[in-house]
Design an enzyme around this catalytic site. Structure first.
Site, PDB file in Angstrom:
ATOM      1  N   ASN A   1       0.842  -1.208   0.000  1.00 47.10           N
ATOM      2  CA  ASN A   1       0.000   0.000   0.000  1.00 47.10           C
ATOM      3  C   ASN A   1       0.869   1.247   0.000  1.00 47.10           C
ATOM      4  O   ASN A   1       1.997   1.221   0.497  1.00 47.10           O
ATOM      5  CB  ASN A   1      -0.888   0.000   1.256  1.00 47.10           C
ATOM      6  CG  ASN A   1      -1.869   1.166   1.275  1.00 47.10           C
ATOM      7  OD1 ASN A   1      -2.431   1.529   0.238  1.00 47.10           O
ATOM      8  ND2 ASN A   1      -2.068   1.767   2.433  1.00 47.10           N
TER       9      ASN A   1
ATOM     10  N   HIS B   1       0.645   5.119   1.443  1.00 43.62           N
ATOM     11  CA  HIS B   1      -0.162   5.889   2.395  1.00 43.62           C
ATOM     12  C   HIS B   1       0.458   7.274   2.565  1.00 43.62           C
ATOM     13  O   HIS B   1       1.667   7.391   2.805  1.00 43.62           O
ATOM     14  CB  HIS B   1      -0.205   5.156   3.745  1.00 43.62           C
ATOM     15  CG  HIS B   1      -1.017   5.894   4.762  1.00 43.62           C
ATOM     16  ND1 HIS B   1      -2.398   5.873   4.761  1.00 43.62           N
ATOM     17  CD2 HIS B   1      -0.640   6.710   5.782  1.00 43.62           C
ATOM     18  CE1 HIS B   1      -2.836   6.639   5.743  1.00 43.62           C
ATOM     19  NE2 HIS B   1      -1.796   7.155   6.386  1.00 43.62           N
TER      20      HIS B   1
ATOM     21  N   SER C   1       4.481   6.863   2.874  1.00 43.58           N
ATOM     22  CA  SER C   1       5.030   5.543   3.227  1.00 43.58           C
ATOM     23  C   SER C   1       4.514   4.506   2.245  1.00 43.58           C
ATOM     24  O   SER C   1       3.345   4.531   1.870  1.00 43.58           O
ATOM     25  CB  SER C   1       4.564   5.123   4.633  1.00 43.58           C
ATOM     26  OG  SER C   1       4.880   6.111   5.588  1.00 43.58           O
TER      27      SER C   1
ATOM     28  N   ASP D   1      -3.032   0.276   7.893  1.00 39.07           N
ATOM     29  CA  ASP D   1      -1.842   1.128   7.728  1.00 39.07           C
ATOM     30  C   ASP D   1      -0.736   0.762   8.711  1.00 39.07           C
ATOM     31  O   ASP D   1      -0.106   1.644   9.326  1.00 39.07           O
ATOM     32  CB  ASP D   1      -2.226   2.616   7.892  1.00 39.07           C
ATOM     33  CG  ASP D   1      -3.233   3.067   6.850  1.00 39.07           C
ATOM     34  OD1 ASP D   1      -3.237   2.515   5.739  1.00 39.07           O
ATOM     35  OD2 ASP D   1      -4.028   3.982   7.151  1.00 39.07           O
TER      36      ASP D   1
HETATM   37  C1  GRF Z   1      -2.945   8.843  -2.665  1.00 41.27           C
HETATM   38  O1  GRF Z   1      -2.714   9.980  -1.885  1.00 41.27           O
HETATM   39  C2  GRF Z   1      -2.559   7.598  -1.923  1.00 41.27           C
HETATM   40  O2  GRF Z   1      -1.451   7.769  -1.112  1.00 41.27           O
HETATM   41  C3  GRF Z   1      -3.773   7.360  -1.075  1.00 41.27           C
HETATM   42  O3  GRF Z   1      -4.850   7.679  -1.919  1.00 41.27           O
HETATM   43  C4  GRF Z   1      -4.427   8.632  -2.892  1.00 41.27           C
HETATM   44  C5  GRF Z   1      -4.709   8.059  -4.246  1.00 41.27           C
HETATM   45  O4  GRF Z   1      -4.437   8.955  -5.273  1.00 41.27           O
HETATM   46  N1  GRF Z   1      -3.782   6.026  -0.538  1.00 41.27           N
HETATM   47  P1  GRF Z   1      -4.473   8.483  -6.783  1.00 41.27           P
HETATM   48  O5  GRF Z   1      -5.849   7.828  -7.001  1.00 41.27           O
HETATM   49  O6  GRF Z   1      -3.366   7.498  -6.998  1.00 41.27           O
HETATM   50  O7  GRF Z   1      -4.320   9.718  -7.592  1.00 41.27           O
END
Ligand code: GRF
Length: 227
Positions: free
Chosen positions: A106, A108, A135, A144
């Site tokens: 993931n 985050h 991260s 997370d």
């Molecule tokens: C990103 O900020 C990611 O870290 C979080 O959700 C957002 C997704 O953005 N988990 P995108 O759809 O990749 O533009």
């Protein structure tokens, strides 16, 4: 060759940066399917790129277990070994996650363990932190919380709003997620249910494509080995 499924729920920019990095830097990886739990802009982008896509919505299933089983089946159908969550906005059950232990990742938008969950940028501002970031971590049954693979940081500035901070963190996201994929494809990074191991981290960055390297040299944080 790394075969990965990318799970999204929204605009899909991280998915696109992964796709572009594979192409631009000849990373030995292939996005075999892009899966979303709702119709979203990212699915349109994925279709435009010619990726197989699946929209698998919870409303079409009686239970969460059935919904997740359909997602898992799509991942297996498309022969994806790895699962990259890229803005997938639903909590996955332990049963789902455990079948991909050591293979589900993931991204985050915070420096974990700080600011798990949602609204990370506003919470970082409210807490007056001086450093924020992103991260990439292995996914475990706890939200997370899995072993860190890599982080990148930036300074929070006095004029930052949640939006300005989100925009700058997103730039870090767009470099670090492809870098992790690069490390995996080059076998500089090994992931397993036991954890994360980078072989010679400084070499890993030195081997990376120049633009990625230049960007990350200033902001990358290596995790402590966990396996
Ligand atoms: C990103 O900020 C990611 O870290 C979080 O959700 C957002 C997704 O953005 N988990 P995108 O759809 O990749 O533009």
């Amino acid at each position: 060759m790394i075969h990965l499924a990318v799970l999204i729920s929204g605009r899909g920019s991280n998915m696109i940066y992964l796709a572009d990095a594979i192409k631009d830097y000849n990373i030995a990886a292939k996005i075999t399917v892009v899966i979303s739990n709702r119709c979203c802009a990212g699915i349109t982008l994925a279709k435009d790129r010619g990726f197989p896509t699946r929209v698998i919505e919870p409303k079409d299933f009686d239970t969460r277990a059935e919904h997740e089983a359909a997602i898992a089946a799509a991942i297996y159908d498309h022969r994806s070994k790895y699962v990259f969550l890229a803005g997938y906005m639903a909590i996955l059950s332990g049963d789902f996650v455990n079948q991909f232990a050591g293979r589900i990742i993931n991204i985050h938008p915070s420096l974990l363990p700080a600011f798990k969950g949602l609204n990370t940028h506003q919470r970082a501002i409210d807490k007056n932190v001086s450093t924020h970031g992103v991260s990439v971590h292995l996914v475990t049954a706890k939200l997370d919380d899995g072993p860190l693979i890599a982080q990148a940081s930036l300074p929070v500035i006095a004029s930052d709003t949640a939006d300005s901070l989100a925009a700058r963190v997103l730039e870090l996201e767009h470099q670090i997620y492809p870098f992790v994929l690069f490390g995996l494809a080059k076998k500089l990074l090994s992931l397993s249910p036991k954890g994360v191991l980078w072989s010679a981290p400084s070499n890993a960055l030195a081997d990376a494509p120049a633009p990625m390297q230049d960007f990350l040299a200033q902001c990358l944080i290596w995790p402590s080995p966990t396996s």
